[in-house]
Motif scaffolding. Structure first.
Motif, PDB file in Angstrom:
ATOM      1  N   LEU A 209      46.332   9.192  -9.788  1.00  0.00           N
ATOM      2  CA  LEU A 209      47.119   8.532  -8.743  1.00  0.00           C
ATOM      3  C   LEU A 209      47.981   7.414  -9.314  1.00  0.00           C
ATOM      4  O   LEU A 209      49.122   7.217  -8.905  1.00  0.00           O
TER       5      LEU A 209
ATOM      6  N   SER B 149      45.192  10.456   2.575  1.00  0.00           N
ATOM      7  CA  SER B 149      46.374   9.586   2.589  1.00  0.00           C
ATOM      8  C   SER B 149      45.993   8.142   2.295  1.00  0.00           C
ATOM      9  O   SER B 149      46.670   7.451   1.527  1.00  0.00           O
TER      10      SER B 149
ATOM     11  N   ALA C  71      49.332  13.405  -7.382  1.00  0.00           N
ATOM     12  CA  ALA C  71      48.764  12.629  -6.280  1.00  0.00           C
ATOM     13  C   ALA C  71      47.805  13.481  -5.454  1.00  0.00           C
ATOM     14  O   ALA C  71      46.728  13.008  -5.052  1.00  0.00           O
TER      15      ALA C  71
ATOM     16  N   ARG D 196      43.473   7.103   0.600  1.00  0.00           N
ATOM     17  CA  ARG D 196      43.102   6.949  -0.812  1.00  0.00           C
ATOM     18  C   ARG D 196      44.347   6.879  -1.695  1.00  0.00           C
ATOM     19  O   ARG D 196      44.422   6.072  -2.627  1.00  0.00           O
ATOM     20  N   ILE D 197      45.323   7.733  -1.404  1.00  0.00           N
ATOM     21  CA  ILE D 197      46.567   7.703  -2.187  1.00  0.00           C
ATOM     22  C   ILE D 197      47.249   6.350  -2.055  1.00  0.00           C
ATOM     23  O   ILE D 197      47.661   5.740  -3.045  1.00  0.00           O
ATOM     24  N   GLU D 198      47.352   5.844  -0.828  1.00  0.00           N
ATOM     25  CA  GLU D 198      48.059   4.584  -0.597  1.00  0.00           C
ATOM     26  C   GLU D 198      47.291   3.391  -1.152  1.00  0.00           C
ATOM     27  O   GLU D 198      47.897   2.425  -1.618  1.00  0.00           O
TER      28      GLU D 198
ATOM     29  N   SER E 180      52.067  10.310  -0.237  1.00  0.00           N
ATOM     30  CA  SER E 180      51.238  10.930   0.800  1.00  0.00           C
ATOM     31  C   SER E 180      52.102  11.672   1.817  1.00  0.00           C
ATOM     32  O   SER E 180      51.704  12.717   2.337  1.00  0.00           O
TER      33      SER E 180
ATOM     34  N   ALA F  20      43.868  12.743  -5.320  1.00  0.00           N
ATOM     35  CA  ALA F  20      43.201  12.405  -4.059  1.00  0.00           C
ATOM     36  C   ALA F  20      41.969  13.266  -3.821  1.00  0.00           C
ATOM     37  O   ALA F  20      41.007  12.831  -3.179  1.00  0.00           O
TER      38      ALA F  20
ATOM     39  N   ALA G 107      47.860   3.919  -5.160  1.00  0.00           N
ATOM     40  CA  ALA G 107      49.249   3.924  -5.630  1.00  0.00           C
ATOM     41  C   ALA G 107      50.058   2.760  -5.076  1.00  0.00           C
ATOM     42  O   ALA G 107      51.177   2.520  -5.533  1.00  0.00           O
TER      43      ALA G 107
ATOM     44  N   GLY H  59      52.656   4.873  -2.486  1.00  0.00           N
ATOM     45  CA  GLY H  59      51.621   5.669  -1.842  1.00  0.00           C
ATOM     46  C   GLY H  59      52.106   6.320  -0.570  1.00  0.00           C
ATOM     47  O   GLY H  59      51.794   7.485  -0.289  1.00  0.00           O
TER      48      GLY H  59
END
Length: 718
Positions: free
Chosen positions: A378, A155, A364, A157-159, A171, A368, A162, A167
């Protein structure tokens, strides 16, 4: 052999039904009831921290604790959850031993609003351990915490790649934990009929199942299904095995393993019954009802929806429209029951936006997981999410994109499903002729239409609702001709009372606009939700206080005016009168001639009608009260939440209310209402009702006199 198989098929569901009925009838006390005797006492709790629940703000840390042992004077038989808050750091993994004071969980009790009590019961939350002290840390990481830690890393990494806005959305869709989404995004998805996508949904797992099946085409089909189900179970563990994830996993397994439509239907019922045997309280969970309702619509209503749509539509569009329509019409009564509105753009949004959003979610998730080139995926997912949000705002802004229905009687839902069953042409209804079916459909449709028309245009007595907004003020006036005036909006730091209380309450009443919004003064607990409310609701007139602005109140005023749009904004003056209808008017009884700061700037407003009157005092204190010359009023909204600095004896001798309403929060740190105020009200013979005890309070004026009702106890409180 065939007869034995048939008996076995009947025997197993019968046994499962017996077990389910036994589980439903033997539901234990709620977690809150189990700990009710310990409220206000010191507890020592040993348990495991849920890593995704950990929040840090201003040097404090809060989390949810899965309790293993709870000590008071002796060991308590409790294994539910507790919310904990403490100063300093709380470890994200392992087990801890904490000491603190047990408090009740806060909940705002209003018609149409979020039912926090039911949510806490389903989540097995028994209370809050406040001012906790960390006594011991057991650093051993539990097996389920390892999966949650991986979830958190993905999560983050996604946020990080993105961005916060997109993000958090992505996530939440692929890994769960959408509680950190902002209220505007939630409203946007709800208005577009896409709220089911804000967490790990059945739609997402079904698409993930399809992707895995496509990637494993080289594996024989039986083994392919076993591998896919194994990977889905691992994915569910990664998402924390929360109820929405389990439901989505169960429905995907049904679609993956089931054969014909009848077999899938039986398997769906079997899975629902097994899950309810595991946790009977899920039956009261809106997510459970919507998930299985939508799945049932796909299994049993899809053929009828495919016949309904024009055959000229391209195959992909026609199939997507049929799937969306089948799911939506199956759960439409549930959406009306819980949200009191219908999204008319949901079909278009599901056809146009869902495929793009699901592609973004899949990108996503893969991005990730990939250590190399994952950032590019992403970034692409964030761009797609941005396009979806832009189009969702466009759809939501269209006229009549949503239709507010209000609260409907139970028979309307029975009529709706009767119409749906007859229209879907189920085989067990084949004994009716076509003409008989048409007559049934027509009669039920007419009854539904008459009920909706009556709800919209019926004449009701003048009513004033004092909403439970915690430590704040908010009142809603509804006249016999269905005009609405709102006095203050309340304001809480972590919750938008506009989103969670006022707008849902108005939808419950069948309203989507207000004639007047009067703000008594600029204290946050009176106007904190005003900007959100103006963004969500059409307001014709905005009445602002004549207050000397500080830097903070000036900022608040600018935020409110920025959201006012075409609303007529006006700084009030003493003596102004606003007719709500021919039987009621709002009178500004007293406004400071010269602008003053703070509580003493409060606008003194009164609701006047032939049946009775209500005086709204804001946070006005004794200093303003001394110079007033007032008539008597039937109902008084006590000033400053029942503080001893307001409602002086001289003031009360003038007003002489039969009923006094005090708006305050449960267990507030100010000690409102103060005992001195309660004694003064008792001395003049006024009955006192309080939102901290009764929740939302409804005061009705009719030919028989004044009546007062409590939302919590559902009876006359006067």
């Amino acid at each position: 052999m065939l007869q034995k198989t048939r008996y076995l098929r009947l025997f197993l569901p019968f046994m499962l039904l017996c077990v389910l009925l036994f589980r439903l009838l033997s539901v234990p006390q709620s977690a809150e009831q189990q700990l009710a005797a310990c409220v206000g006492r010191q507890l020592v709790v040993q348990g495991a921290v849920e890593p995704l629940s950990v929040r840090r703000q201003d040097g404090f840390c809060s989390a949810v604790l899965r309790c293993q042992k709870v000590y008071s004077d002796a060991v308590l038989a409790y294994s539910g959850r507790l919310r904990v808050s403490m100063k300093g750091e709380l470890p994200q993994v392992g087990c801890v031993v904490l000491k603190g004071t047990l408090e009740r969980l806060d909940s705002l009790r209003n018609p149409g609003g979020f039912d926090a009590a039911s949510y806490n019961r389903v989540q097995e939350l028994g209370g809050r351990l406040s001012k906790a002290q960390l006594l011991k840390i057991e650093p051993q990481v539990l097996w389920w915490q390892r999966f949650v830690l991986w979830n958190k890393k993905l999560s983050e990494r996604i946020e990080a790649t993105a961005g916060a806005e997109y993000g958090t959305l992505l996530s939440g869709m692929v890994l769960g934990g959408s509680s950190r989404l902002d209220e505007e995004t939630r409203e946007l998805f709800t208005d577009n009929g896409l709220a089911h996508l804000l967490s790990v949904s059945g739609t997402h797992i079904v698409l993930l199942t399809g992707l895995l099946l496509a990637l494993l085409q080289w594996v024989p089909l039986p083994w392919r299904k076993v591998i896919v189900i194994t990977l889905l179970i691992a994915y569910a563990l990664l998402c924390g095995l929360r109820p929405p994830v389990l439901r989505a996993l169960a429905m995907s397994s049904v679609l993956l393993l089931g054969g014909s439509g009848a077999e899938r239907g039986r398997l769906l019922c079997l899975v629902a019954a097994l899950l309810l045997c595991l946790q009977p309280l899920w039956l009261a969970d809106i997510g459970f009802q919507l998930s299985f309702g939508a799945a049932a619509g796909l299994l049993w209503l899809l053929p009828a929806c495919q016949r309904l749509l024009p055959q000229a539509l391209p195959a992909p569009i026609g199939e997507a429209a049929a799937v969306s329509l089948a799911a939506q019409i199956a759960v439409l009564p549930l959406e009306v029951y819980y949200f009191h509105q219908i999204s008319l753009i949901a079909l278009i949004s599901n056809i146009v936006l869902v495929p793009v959003l699901e592609i973004a979610a899949q990108l996503a998730f893969v991005g990730a997981l990939l250590p190399v080139y994952g950032e590019y995926l992403l970034q692409l997912a964030a761009w797609l999410a941005a396009q979806v949000l832009t189009q969702a705002r466009f759809f939501a802004a269209l006229p009549y994109s949503t239709v507010v229905i209000g609260k409907l009687p139970a028979y309307c839902f029975v009529l709706y499903y009767a119409v749906l069953f007859v229209w879907a042409d189920f085989s067990w209804l084949q004994f009716w002729s076509n003409n008989e079916r048409r007559c049934i459909l027509l009669l039920n449709a007419l009854l539904l239409a008459e009920t909706l028309a009556y709800q919209q245009y019926c004449t009701l007595p003048l009513a004033c609702y004092f909403l439970d907004v915690g430590q704040g003020d908010c009142a809603v006036i509804v006249t016999p001709s269905q005009h609405v005036a709102i006095i203050d909006t309340g304001g809480l730091k972590n919750i938008s009372t506009a989103t969670r209380v006022i707008t849902p309450f108005l939808r419950y009443l069948g309203k989507r606009e207000a004639d007047i919004l009067l703000l008594s003064h600029y204290d946050f607990d009176h106007v904190g939700a005003a900007a959100d409310l103006l963004r969500q609701l059409r307001v014709k007139k905005l009445l602002l206080p004549n207050e000397a602005l500080t830097e903070e109140s000036k900022r608040v005023q600018q935020e409110i005016l920025a959201q006012s749009g075409r609303t007529q904004a006006h700084v009030v003056q003493s003596g102004e009168r606003y007719a709500l209808d021919d039987k009621a008017e709002l009178v500004l009884a007293d406004v400071p001639q010269q602008a003053v700061p703070g509580n003493e700037a409060s606008t003194l407003a009164a609701l006047q009608s032939a049946q009775g009157s209500v005086l709204f005092t804001g946070d006005m204190g004794e200093e303003r009260e001394r110079g007033l010359q007032l008539q008597q009023y039937t109902v008084l909204k006590a000033g400053h939440h029942g503080s001893h600095y307001s409602s002086s004896m001289e003031f009360l001798e003038q007003v002489r209310p039969r009923l006094t309403v005090i708006s305050c929060g449960r267990g507030n740190r100010y000690g409102h209402p103060h005992q001195e105020t309660l004694e003064r009200l008792q001395a003049i013979g006024s009955n006192v009702v309080r939102t901290d005890e009764l929740g939302c309070i409804k005061v009705v004026f009719d030919a028989e006199g004044i009546k007062c009702y409590s939302y919590v106890y559902h009876k006359n409180a006067f």
